[in-house]
Design an enzyme around this catalytic site. Structure first.
Site, PDB file in Angstrom:
ATOM      1  N   LEU A  11     -75.404 -14.598  69.949  1.00 26.84           N
ATOM      2  CA  LEU A  11     -75.384 -15.354  71.201  1.00 26.84           C
ATOM      3  C   LEU A  11     -75.552 -14.467  72.428  1.00 26.84           C
ATOM      4  O   LEU A  11     -75.716 -14.958  73.543  1.00 26.84           O
ATOM      5  CB  LEU A  11     -74.096 -16.177  71.314  1.00 26.84           C
ATOM      6  CG  LEU A  11     -72.730 -15.471  71.239  1.00 26.84           C
ATOM      7  CD1 LEU A  11     -72.368 -14.763  72.518  1.00 26.84           C
ATOM      8  CD2 LEU A  11     -71.648 -16.475  70.873  1.00 26.84           C
ATOM      9  N   SER A  12     -75.539 -13.159  72.258  1.00 28.61           N
ATOM     10  CA  SER A  12     -75.624 -12.222  73.385  1.00 28.61           C
ATOM     11  C   SER A  12     -77.069 -11.974  73.814  1.00 28.61           C
ATOM     12  O   SER A  12     -77.856 -11.405  73.042  1.00 28.61           O
ATOM     13  CB  SER A  12     -74.986 -10.884  72.995  1.00 28.61           C
ATOM     14  OG  SER A  12     -75.331  -9.873  73.918  1.00 28.61           O
ATOM     15  N   PRO A  13     -77.454 -12.357  75.029  1.00 25.56           N
ATOM     16  CA  PRO A  13     -78.816 -12.050  75.490  1.00 25.56           C
ATOM     17  C   PRO A  13     -79.139 -10.551  75.475  1.00 25.56           C
ATOM     18  O   PRO A  13     -80.207 -10.161  74.978  1.00 25.56           O
ATOM     19  CB  PRO A  13     -78.847 -12.625  76.911  1.00 25.56           C
ATOM     20  CG  PRO A  13     -77.826 -13.720  76.894  1.00 25.56           C
ATOM     21  CD  PRO A  13     -76.731 -13.202  75.994  1.00 25.56           C
ATOM     22  N   ARG A  16     -79.808  -9.504  71.960  1.00 24.20           N
ATOM     23  CA  ARG A  16     -81.088 -10.000  71.464  1.00 24.20           C
ATOM     24  C   ARG A  16     -82.252  -9.203  72.028  1.00 24.20           C
ATOM     25  O   ARG A  16     -83.275  -9.015  71.355  1.00 24.20           O
ATOM     26  CB  ARG A  16     -81.238 -11.488  71.791  1.00 24.20           C
ATOM     27  CG  ARG A  16     -80.442 -12.369  70.842  1.00 24.20           C
ATOM     28  CD  ARG A  16     -80.692 -13.845  71.103  1.00 24.20           C
ATOM     29  NE  ARG A  16     -79.675 -14.403  71.973  1.00 24.20           N
ATOM     30  CZ  ARG A  16     -79.906 -14.941  73.151  1.00 24.20           C
ATOM     31  NH1 ARG A  16     -81.126 -14.976  73.647  1.00 24.20           N
ATOM     32  NH2 ARG A  16     -78.913 -15.453  73.873  1.00 24.20           N
TER      33      ARG A  16
END
Length: 224
Positions: A11-13, A16
């Site tokens: 979920l971490s931009p 990613r």
């Protein structure tokens, strides 16, 4: 040979963005999942590696530790890139890419974080309009910045791989209005054609949006 270990969350931009860059570079990572909601990043063993308790973080094969996604992707392309396409070795282009990385850090991700953090971690029931407006202003700023197929010129660079992780996450919660931000939407669609984009970035952005909606509803139920 051991792999580079990446401590991250889907979920971490920023996490990613590192995975996107690694894929573009052909680097295989060993993923070590960190559950931010459960506080894995605050445990003593993680704090020894990163006192700032942020993800992503990498441990290279020689034991070198690097944290902050922007520092990590520059490190990876500088050390392991077969060429300099993602981070061209000329001062003007690098200055433009660096500006985009700072824009991601200081505007895109920062505004998303300040909007989400109270809801995800502190039980907030509010969705402040001024913070939503600032996210839309970020859309406008990037839309106005894009003058070619990519953020810096006509080739994919670290600037795109970093910014698109944050933008995709905002887009999953507050969809981009194509009529207001046509260049931005065209750029997102162009990046989404990367063969590894859906599995790494889109699914993670959707997971973050789903968590946001669940936590907001939970917070509001508890506040009744």
């Amino acid at each position: 040979m051991s792999k580079i270990v990446l401590y991250t969350a889907k979920l971490s931009p920023p996490g990613r963005s590192v995975e996107l860059a690694a894929k573009a570079l052909g680097i295989e990572l060993e993923i070590h999942p960190i559950n931010l909601i459960a506080g894995d990043h605050l445990k003593s063993e993680f704090l020894k590696m990163n006192p700032q308790h942020t993800i992503p973080l990498i441990v290279d094969q020689d034991g070198t530790i690097v944290y902050d996604s922007h520092a990590i992707i520059i490190y990876l392309v500088t050390k392991y890139g077969k060429n300099d396409e993602l981070y061209p070795n000329d001062v003007v282009t690098r200055a433009k890419i660096n500006a985009a990385l700072h824009f991601d850090s200081g505007v895109l991700f920062a505004r998303l974080r300040f909007y989400l953090e109270p809801i995800l971690y502190y039980g907030s029931t509010e969705t402040p309009q001024d913070r939503i407006d600032y996210l839309h202003k970020a859309y406008q700023l990037l839309n106005d910045t894009i003058t070619s197929d990519y953020i810096v010129g006509n080739k994919l660079t670290l600037a795109d791989l970093s910014c698109v992780a944050s933008i995709a996450s905002i887009h999953a919660i507050f969809p981009i209005d194509k009529t207001k931000y046509p260049k931005l939407m065209a750029w997102v669609e162009r990046l989404s054609e990367l063969p590894y984009y859906k599995a790494i970035n889109q699914e993670g952005a959707e997971e973050l949006a789903a968590l946001y909606h669940v936590k907001l509803q939970e917070n509001r139920q508890k506040a009744k």
